[in-house]
Design a protein around this motif. Sequence first.
Motif, PDB file in Angstrom:
ATOM      1  N   GLU A   1      67.071  28.106  13.542  1.00  0.00           N
ATOM      2  CA  GLU A   1      65.746  28.033  14.171  1.00  0.00           C
ATOM      3  C   GLU A   1      64.633  28.326  13.162  1.00  0.00           C
TER       4      GLU A   1
ATOM      5  N   TRP B   1      73.804  32.425  20.516  1.00  0.00           N
ATOM      6  CA  TRP B   1      73.410  31.101  20.010  1.00  0.00           C
ATOM      7  C   TRP B   1      74.568  30.370  19.318  1.00  0.00           C
ATOM      8  N   HIS B   2      75.323  31.130  18.527  1.00  0.00           N
ATOM      9  CA  HIS B   2      76.264  30.444  17.640  1.00  0.00           C
ATOM     10  C   HIS B   2      77.733  30.627  18.000  1.00  0.00           C
TER      11      HIS B   2
ATOM     12  N   PRO C   1      75.844  27.796  24.641  1.00  0.00           N
ATOM     13  CA  PRO C   1      74.670  28.434  24.022  1.00  0.00           C
ATOM     14  C   PRO C   1      73.356  27.915  24.593  1.00  0.00           C
TER      15      PRO C   1
ATOM     16  N   MET D   1      68.529  24.446  21.627  1.00  0.00           N
ATOM     17  CA  MET D   1      67.582  24.473  20.510  1.00  0.00           C
ATOM     18  C   MET D   1      66.420  23.567  20.932  1.00  0.00           C
TER      19      MET D   1
ATOM     20  N   ARG E   1      64.393  29.427  21.066  1.00  0.00           N
ATOM     21  CA  ARG E   1      64.502  29.069  19.638  1.00  0.00           C
ATOM     22  C   ARG E   1      64.151  27.595  19.483  1.00  0.00           C
TER      23      ARG E   1
END
Length: 518
Positions: A342, A482-483, A488, A491, A313
Amino acid sequence: MPFPIMPELENPFQETLLQRHRAEPCTVVIFGATGDLTNRKLIPALYNVAAEGDLPPQFKVVGFARRDKSDDVFRQELEEGNRKNSRQGHSDELWASFSQSIHYHRSEFEDLEGYKALAELLNKFDEERGAPANRLFYLASAPEAFKPILEMLREAGLSQGVNGKWARVVCEKPFGKDLATARGLNETVAGTFEEKDTYRIDHYLGKETAQNIMVLRFANALFEPNWNSRYIDHVQITCAENLGMEGGRGGYYDTAGALRDMVQNHLFQLLSLVAMEPPTDLSADSVRDEKVKVIRALRPLVGPEAVGANVIRAQYTAGSVDGVSRVGYRQEDRVNPESKTEAYVALRLFVDTWRWQGVPFYIRVGKQLPKKATEISVHFKKPPQVPFATARLPGSSENTLVIRIQPDEGIALRILCKQPGQALSMQQVKMDFRYSGSFGKASPEAYERLLLDAMAGDATLFARRDEVESAWKFIDELEHAWHKSPNPPPMCEYPAGSWGPKEADDLLRQDGREWRLL
Ligand SMILES: NC(=O)C1=CN([C@@H]2O[C@H](COP(=O)(O)OP(=O)(O)OC[C@H]3O[C@@H](n4cnc5c(N)ncnc54)[C@H](OP(=O)(O)O)[C@@H]3O)[C@@H](O)[C@H]2O)C=CC1
Ligand SMILES: O=C1O[C@H](COP(=O)(O)O)[C@@H](O)[C@H](O)[C@H]1O
């Protein structure tokens, strides 16, 4: 001059051929009719359908929104939008007659009285016609408004067709933001309309080139036998956009991101069309049965490690596209300066079926890339040996079938040829089919086809409930990693105007492959 309408058919053979795409007489009610989508897409699509002579007889549009305005003012606003956005240009004469079918109804989405007044207006139209009409309710509003609109339609008795006429609903995207919200929305819709009367828009399915994938695969003996892991090395699907958050889109986009905004719906639909088994017939359910099997067969990516290894991402930083400088994603209007959303995603996926064992599907989608282009490329395996001992294969030597979804719609096949001359050296050449050259006229816009299909009762090109929910189930795991996970995946970053982060190139490089140059 009255706008042309579809002629009555006399020949029963013609009737059979056209049956599926024969729009039935109806009134279309658009909720959110003063919005951008109606102005830029829906009305120009209906106007172009009218210009083609494909609108059903006794057709009407009712625009529903909260600001006060007359039919005339509403029509003038739409006329401006049509001048800018109509695919076939704008004729004052045609508009003058087409626009007579457009009306405006002022109401709040949450106000039952407004729906009772809408029912009266629709009944008045029925009286003028001398018979009740079918009704197509188009939810072109923010998704939070779907629930109140559906409840009010039910309360006002508008969700049932009268006297044998149908009532259908078209739902715009996004259809939920995760599995739980999509299920909730599906429950709400199911409480008001039957699944057979529910049309979830995915405008990529309305694109001619996407519809052609099934024909290319299943009607051509050249491709059908080779469409499997024995002959195909890998598949790439790229959807590049050269825009950022123009037109105030940042507010919505920053709550969604590339994965939810594009992959869960449009790109998974393209993937399904490329990877599905042949349907037993062309009914909406047979086609959708096969497509949903592909999504269910996606190898799950669970946990930050698996997600980090297969999904990249990224956000864009400041740069320039087409020579115009662009700000970074976090500096865009209505985007949180500390956003963790993203604007680019690249994935390596596997479809765990007999046909696709071991074949990676690489998908990438992003904003502020160098150009706007969507394409699918199917990369074939190299032959077991090249029988020209003295010849060297050029670096890029695989046969590649490129399906250009947009722009410059068409299909290209890259093959190896002997270069003219005495030495035996080879070069890749391209056999190229272009819609513009072969069919001599522009393809209809996706919304034209989809609106006509909804009026004709053909849901083939709309997403079914189980497709949407299966896609969200897969996507939720990635969003979770991711969250919500303690460690995670990172980015990444790429300058606006580049082809994405270097980590996305590495994703393919690890497998000895590279992204196709567009
Ligand atoms: N725009 C696009 O290109 C695309 C949009 N979509 C989807 O389509 C949907 C609509 O998008 P878009 O047209 O851009 O949205 P807009 O914000 O431009 O329009 C919203 C519309 O909803 C109306 N509205 C808002 N609140 C109420 C209310 N309480 N009562 C009555 N009317 C209300 C507004 O009316 P008023 O003007 O009177 O306030 C306006 O007509 C969204 O789900 C979006 O995700 C999907 C793909 C592309
Ligand atoms: O649904 C969406 O699609 C558009 C891209 O559509 P296209 O037909 O122009 O390829 C995208 O820009 C937008 O973010 C997304 O919501």
